[in-house]
Design a protein around this motif. Structure first.
Motif, PDB file in Angstrom:
ATOM      1  N   LYS A  48       0.840  -1.191   0.000  1.00  0.00           N
ATOM      2  CA  LYS A  48       0.000   0.000   0.000  1.00  0.00           C
ATOM      3  C   LYS A  48       0.883   1.252   0.000  1.00  0.00           C
ATOM      4  O   LYS A  48       1.988   1.255   0.521  1.00  0.00           O
ATOM      5  N   SER A  49       0.356   2.341  -0.595  1.00  0.00           N
ATOM      6  CA  SER A  49       1.103   3.604  -0.616  1.00  0.00           C
ATOM      7  C   SER A  49       1.046   4.310   0.730  1.00  0.00           C
ATOM      8  O   SER A  49       1.855   5.195   1.014  1.00  0.00           O
ATOM      9  N   SER A  50       0.065   3.933   1.553  1.00  0.00           N
ATOM     10  CA  SER A  50      -0.044   4.492   2.902  1.00  0.00           C
ATOM     11  C   SER A  50      -0.808   3.503   3.774  1.00  0.00           C
ATOM     12  O   SER A  50      -1.445   2.569   3.279  1.00  0.00           O
ATOM     13  N   GLU A  51      -0.746   3.677   5.071  1.00  0.00           N
ATOM     14  CA  GLU A  51      -1.436   2.794   6.001  1.00  0.00           C
ATOM     15  C   GLU A  51      -2.950   2.856   5.825  1.00  0.00           C
ATOM     16  O   GLU A  51      -3.663   1.892   6.117  1.00  0.00           O
ATOM     17  N   LYS A  52      -3.457   3.991   5.339  1.00  0.00           N
ATOM     18  CA  LYS A  52      -4.905   4.182   5.199  1.00  0.00           C
ATOM     19  C   LYS A  52      -5.438   3.688   3.852  1.00  0.00           C
ATOM     20  O   LYS A  52      -6.647   3.634   3.657  1.00  0.00           O
ATOM     21  N   GLU A  53      -4.545   3.373   2.923  1.00  0.00           N
ATOM     22  CA  GLU A  53      -5.006   2.944   1.599  1.00  0.00           C
ATOM     23  C   GLU A  53      -5.724   1.602   1.694  1.00  0.00           C
ATOM     24  O   GLU A  53      -5.239   0.662   2.320  1.00  0.00           O
ATOM     25  N   GLY A  54      -6.889   1.522   1.051  1.00  0.00           N
ATOM     26  CA  GLY A  54      -7.655   0.278   1.048  1.00  0.00           C
ATOM     27  C   GLY A  54      -7.848  -0.231  -0.362  1.00  0.00           C
ATOM     28  O   GLY A  54      -6.944  -0.182  -1.187  1.00  0.00           O
ATOM     29  N   ALA A  55      -9.058  -0.692  -0.648  1.00  0.00           N
ATOM     30  CA  ALA A  55      -9.401  -1.186  -1.976  1.00  0.00           C
ATOM     31  C   ALA A  55     -10.173  -0.123  -2.741  1.00  0.00           C
ATOM     32  O   ALA A  55     -10.797   0.768  -2.156  1.00  0.00           O
ATOM     33  N   PHE A  56     -10.145  -0.234  -4.079  1.00  0.00           N
ATOM     34  CA  PHE A  56     -10.814   0.711  -4.967  1.00  0.00           C
ATOM     35  C   PHE A  56     -11.877  -0.023  -5.781  1.00  0.00           C
ATOM     36  O   PHE A  56     -11.614  -1.084  -6.350  1.00  0.00           O
ATOM     37  N   GLU A  57     -13.073   0.545  -5.837  1.00  0.00           N
ATOM     38  CA  GLU A  57     -14.166  -0.072  -6.580  1.00  0.00           C
ATOM     39  C   GLU A  57     -13.854  -0.133  -8.076  1.00  0.00           C
ATOM     40  O   GLU A  57     -13.257   0.789  -8.639  1.00  0.00           O
ATOM     41  N   LEU A  58     -14.271  -1.224  -8.711  1.00  0.00           N
ATOM     42  CA  LEU A  58     -14.154  -1.376 -10.153  1.00  0.00           C
ATOM     43  C   LEU A  58     -15.506  -1.849 -10.689  1.00  0.00           C
ATOM     44  O   LEU A  58     -15.778  -3.051 -10.749  1.00  0.00           O
ATOM     45  N   PRO A  59     -16.389  -0.908 -11.087  1.00  0.00           N
ATOM     46  CA  PRO A  59     -17.734  -1.265 -11.556  1.00  0.00           C
ATOM     47  C   PRO A  59     -17.737  -2.272 -12.698  1.00  0.00           C
ATOM     48  O   PRO A  59     -18.715  -3.018 -12.862  1.00  0.00           O
ATOM     49  N   PHE A  60     -16.673  -2.300 -13.484  1.00  0.00           N
ATOM     50  CA  PHE A  60     -16.558  -3.248 -14.590  1.00  0.00           C
ATOM     51  C   PHE A  60     -16.778  -4.688 -14.118  1.00  0.00           C
ATOM     52  O   PHE A  60     -17.377  -5.508 -14.830  1.00  0.00           O
ATOM     53  N   GLN A  91     -20.465  -5.287 -13.696  1.00  0.00           N
ATOM     54  CA  GLN A  91     -21.126  -5.336 -15.003  1.00  0.00           C
ATOM     55  C   GLN A  91     -20.903  -6.674 -15.705  1.00  0.00           C
ATOM     56  O   GLN A  91     -21.746  -7.118 -16.484  1.00  0.00           O
ATOM     57  N   THR A  92     -19.784  -7.318 -15.444  1.00  0.00           N
ATOM     58  CA  THR A  92     -19.474  -8.580 -16.115  1.00  0.00           C
ATOM     59  C   THR A  92     -19.879  -9.800 -15.295  1.00  0.00           C
ATOM     60  O   THR A  92     -19.684 -10.934 -15.729  1.00  0.00           O
ATOM     61  N   TYR A  93     -20.453  -9.586 -14.123  1.00  0.00           N
ATOM     62  CA  TYR A  93     -20.882 -10.684 -13.259  1.00  0.00           C
ATOM     63  C   TYR A  93     -22.179 -11.284 -13.790  1.00  0.00           C
ATOM     64  O   TYR A  93     -23.175 -10.582 -13.978  1.00  0.00           O
ATOM     65  N   ASP A  94     -22.178 -12.581 -14.061  1.00  0.00           N
ATOM     66  CA  ASP A  94     -23.356 -13.272 -14.580  1.00  0.00           C
ATOM     67  C   ASP A  94     -24.139 -13.876 -13.413  1.00  0.00           C
ATOM     68  O   ASP A  94     -23.719 -14.873 -12.817  1.00  0.00           O
ATOM     69  N   ARG A  95     -25.262 -13.278 -13.084  1.00  0.00           N
ATOM     70  CA  ARG A  95     -26.050 -13.726 -11.933  1.00  0.00           C
ATOM     71  C   ARG A  95     -26.705 -15.089 -12.159  1.00  0.00           C
ATOM     72  O   ARG A  95     -27.171 -15.714 -11.203  1.00  0.00           O
ATOM     73  N   MET A  96     -26.719 -15.561 -13.394  1.00  0.00           N
ATOM     74  CA  MET A  96     -27.332 -16.852 -13.690  1.00  0.00           C
ATOM     75  C   MET A  96     -26.356 -18.008 -13.461  1.00  0.00           C
ATOM     76  O   MET A  96     -26.735 -19.172 -13.571  1.00  0.00           O
ATOM     77  N   VAL A  97     -25.119 -17.685 -13.155  1.00  0.00           N
ATOM     78  CA  VAL A  97     -24.086 -18.710 -12.998  1.00  0.00           C
ATOM     79  C   VAL A  97     -23.462 -18.600 -11.622  1.00  0.00           C
ATOM     80  O   VAL A  97     -23.118 -17.500 -11.167  1.00  0.00           O
ATOM     81  N   ASP A  98     -23.305 -19.728 -10.950  1.00  0.00           N
ATOM     82  CA  ASP A  98     -22.627 -19.753  -9.665  1.00  0.00           C
ATOM     83  C   ASP A  98     -21.206 -19.223  -9.821  1.00  0.00           C
ATOM     84  O   ASP A  98     -20.469 -19.653 -10.692  1.00  0.00           O
ATOM     85  N   LYS A  99     -20.834 -18.256  -9.013  1.00  0.00           N
ATOM     86  CA  LYS A  99     -19.530 -17.581  -9.021  1.00  0.00           C
ATOM     87  C   LYS A  99     -19.378 -16.583 -10.166  1.00  0.00           C
ATOM     88  O   LYS A  99     -18.323 -15.972 -10.320  1.00  0.00           O
ATOM     89  N   GLY A 100     -20.387 -16.391 -11.018  1.00  0.00           N
ATOM     90  CA  GLY A 100     -20.461 -15.227 -11.875  1.00  0.00           C
ATOM     91  C   GLY A 100     -19.717 -15.195 -13.178  1.00  0.00           C
ATOM     92  O   GLY A 100     -19.854 -14.268 -13.960  1.00  0.00           O
ATOM     93  N   ASN A 101     -18.859 -16.195 -13.467  1.00  0.00           N
ATOM     94  CA  ASN A 101     -18.125 -16.251 -14.738  1.00  0.00           C
ATOM     95  C   ASN A 101     -17.173 -15.085 -14.965  1.00  0.00           C
ATOM     96  O   ASN A 101     -16.804 -14.805 -16.110  1.00  0.00           O
TER      97      ASN A 101
END
Length: 367
Positions: free
Chosen positions: A202-214, A217-227
């Protein structure tokens, strides 16, 4: 050969799988002039190296010391190598993961196996090599989902796994790691129910994770674990990241946390990422254009509905298609071609000698 990959193997199967043959396909080039092999190939032969690898190679990688590192999930049950943890009484009637080795180092030159100690579960984890040859290995299952582990190969073969006290920001089960141009910094993206990315270190102690909407969008709800697990990630010649999930792909600027380009969807039916499990590779760069042109090839995967059909006992043929995309073109388009047969879960390792090491086989033709 028994095909072993990810969570497709029961504990009972794994006890059998520790007896997998360790095979190498010897390619005879150079002074051998492409000697003919039985079966009409370009030359070579199969050679049995060891009857037993001792630990199932769910994960396998080549180190700069010309050794092969293999490791499996700690919940897999007893391996061939019993450990002697200090102050512990290990018995056969009760399975204690700390009493058995779940990782080994194979020495190519001496054809020997050395058991290693790994404490947390690496089931479907991910990793990347740092500049000094150390493997930074992250995530996994259960007590390993946020863990960071390091293995630095050594000349005297006394080195072992080291687990960091610092944890990842998100759970990383089925994530992907990519080394970055910055000194020893790793990009870690995705994972089951993890629609984000983070960096190591991490670049700093406070740095966490960053959202990636992509990833949502690519998660397939019809498939277990989303493909869209184990997304394919490659570093482009301009320093940006090519990220492919399910059937879609983007060029991502990790410095400014923004998508630069959205590529066309790969043609054809079906998904390419886990649990459909195709594969990807960056083709060799060319000196003629100062290594600027970057072409990605994506092959195999599962047809739509294959995971659901498998639960009903119906096994559909995997995808035969490969797609090539020049991601540095102004208007890139997929160039499609067909492989000789359907293919999914194709894992092997090329050694410095040119040999091809196969331990856990490949599932070919059906999902």
């Amino acid at each position: 050969m028994v095909a072993i990959h990810g969570d497709h193997v029961s504990t009972k199967m794994r006890k059998v799988a520790t007896s997998l043959l360790l095979l190498v396909l010897m390619e005879w080039w150079g002074t051998h002039g492409g000697a003919q092999a039985t079966g009409g190939g370009k030359g070579g032969k199969w050679e049995l190296l060891l009857n037993n690898s001792g630990v199932v190679a769910m994960h396998m990688t080549l180190t700069h010391r010309n050794t092969v590192l293999m490791f499996d999930q700690t919940s897999a049950g007893p391996s061939q190598y019993r450990l002697r943890p200090s102050g512990k009484r290990c018995t056969d009637d009760v399975y204690d993961p700390t009493c058995w080795a779940h990782s080994v180092e194979y020495d190519i030159a001496t054809n020997t196996i050395r058991p290693l100690v790994i404490d947390t579960d690496t089931w479907c984890s991910s990793g990347a090599f740092l500049g000094n040859g150390t493997l930074a290995q992250t995530g996994g299952f259960g007590n390993g989902t946020r863990k960071v582990r390091y293995f630095n190969p050594c000349s005297d073969r006394r080195c072992d796994w080291i687990e960091s006290e610092k944890l990842l920001a998100s759970n990383r089960w089925y994530a992907t790691n990519q080394i970055l141009p910055e000194k020893d910094r790793v990009f870690i993206v995705g994972g089951l129910n993890a629609f984000d990315y983070e960096f190591l270190p991490k670049s700093s102690e406070k740095e966490g994770a960053f959202e990636l909407p992509f990833l949502r969008q690519t998660y397939d709800r019809m498939v277990d674990k989303g493909n869209n697990l184990y997304p394919f990630v490659h570093l482009s010649s301009d320093g940006n990241l090519f990220i492919f999930a399910n059937r879609d792909s983007i060029l991502f600027d990790h410095h400014h946390h923004q998508i630069i380009k959205t590529f066309p969807r790969i043609p054809g039916d079906g998904a390419r990422n886990y649990p459909s499990t195709g594969s990807s590779v960056m083709l060799p760069l060319e000196h003629e254009d100062v290594f600027r042109k970057v072409e990605i090839m994506v092959c195999g995967g599962s047809v739509s509905g294959a995971p659901r059909a498998a639960k009903r006992g119906q096994f559909l043929d995997a995808l035969r298609s490969c797609g090539r995309l020049v991601i540095t073109d102004e208007n890139p388009e997929w160039a499609m071609e067909e492989m000789p047969g359907p293919r999914v879960m194709n894992d092997m390792l090329i050694l410095p000698t040119g040999h091809i090491l196969i331990i856990n086989g490949a599932t070919q033709g059906r999902v």
